[in-house]
Design an enzyme around this catalytic site. Structure first.
Site, PDB file in Angstrom:
ATOM      1  N   CYS A  48      98.989-115.086  47.671  1.00  0.00           N
ATOM      2  CA  CYS A  48     100.172-114.218  47.843  1.00  0.00           C
ATOM      3  C   CYS A  48     100.586-113.969  49.399  1.00  0.00           C
ATOM      4  O   CYS A  48     100.847-112.939  49.713  1.00  0.00           O
ATOM      5  CB  CYS A  48      99.700-112.979  47.004  1.00  0.00           C
ATOM      6  SG  CYS A  48      99.534-112.982  45.557  1.00  0.00           S
ATOM      7  N   HIS A  49     100.640-115.028  50.139  1.00  0.00           N
ATOM      8  CA  HIS A  49     101.052-114.984  51.471  1.00  0.00           C
ATOM      9  C   HIS A  49     101.470-116.389  51.748  1.00  0.00           C
ATOM     10  O   HIS A  49     101.465-117.477  51.095  1.00  0.00           O
ATOM     11  CB  HIS A  49     100.037-114.489  52.427  1.00  0.00           C
ATOM     12  CG  HIS A  49      98.749-115.372  52.222  1.00  0.00           C
ATOM     13  ND1 HIS A  49      97.735-115.108  51.530  1.00  0.00           N
ATOM     14  CD2 HIS A  49      98.501-116.526  52.955  1.00  0.00           C
ATOM     15  CE1 HIS A  49      96.775-116.205  51.827  1.00  0.00           C
ATOM     16  NE2 HIS A  49      97.491-116.962  52.540  1.00  0.00           N
ATOM     17  N   ALA A  50     102.049-116.246  53.251  1.00  0.00           N
ATOM     18  CA  ALA A  50     102.691-117.730  53.727  1.00  0.00           C
ATOM     19  C   ALA A  50     101.798-117.605  55.009  1.00  0.00           C
ATOM     20  O   ALA A  50     101.521-116.883  55.590  1.00  0.00           O
ATOM     21  CB  ALA A  50     103.917-117.875  53.790  1.00  0.00           C
TER      22      ALA A  50
END
Length: 132
Positions: A48-50
């Site tokens: 749930c991130h980049a």
């Protein structure tokens, strides 16, 4: 899309199988970090991130999971359920790993050391940065 499924050649005989990871052969970057995700509870998502600078190779060592990848323009869900296939993720790809099977183990190789400052954990912020 900044991702690619990679076939990982297995070597083996009646004793079992082995897959090795080699820069320039089946890993498109120099590995500087490795970790694995396991014992993920039902209904829990990981990632749930980049990442601004990191590239990753995700390999399902045991079991399966789904990975939602998004480059800011398009989104796709990929099922990882075969240790002979890895998912390469380039920089600036929003990733969410979810729907882990019982006893799933997901190995992750990265080309950078951990640095919290290069993570984007807010999806709207990711969209702003990727559109610049």
């Amino acid at each position: 899309m900044n991702y690619q499924l990679l076939d990982l050649k297995a070597f083996g005989d009646e004793r079992g199988k082995l897959i090795s990871f080699q820069q320039g052969v089946n890993v498109p970057f120099e590995v500087r970090r490795a970790f694995y995700i396991f014992d993920t509870k039902t209904g829990v998502a990981r990632g749930c991130h980049a990442n601004r600078q990191s590239q990753f190779l995700l390999i399902p060592i045991n079991g399966s999971c789904k990975v939602s990848v998004n480059d800011g323009n398009q989104q796709e869900d990929i099922v990882l359920n075969n240790p002979h296939r890895g998912l390469y993720l380039n920089k600036m790809v929003w990733k969410k790993m979810y729907d882990f099977s019982y006893n799933a183990i997901l190995l992750v190789l990265a080309d950078t050391l951990y640095d919290e400052k290069e993570y984007i954990r807010n999806y709207d912020e990711f969209l702003k940065e990727v559109k610049q």
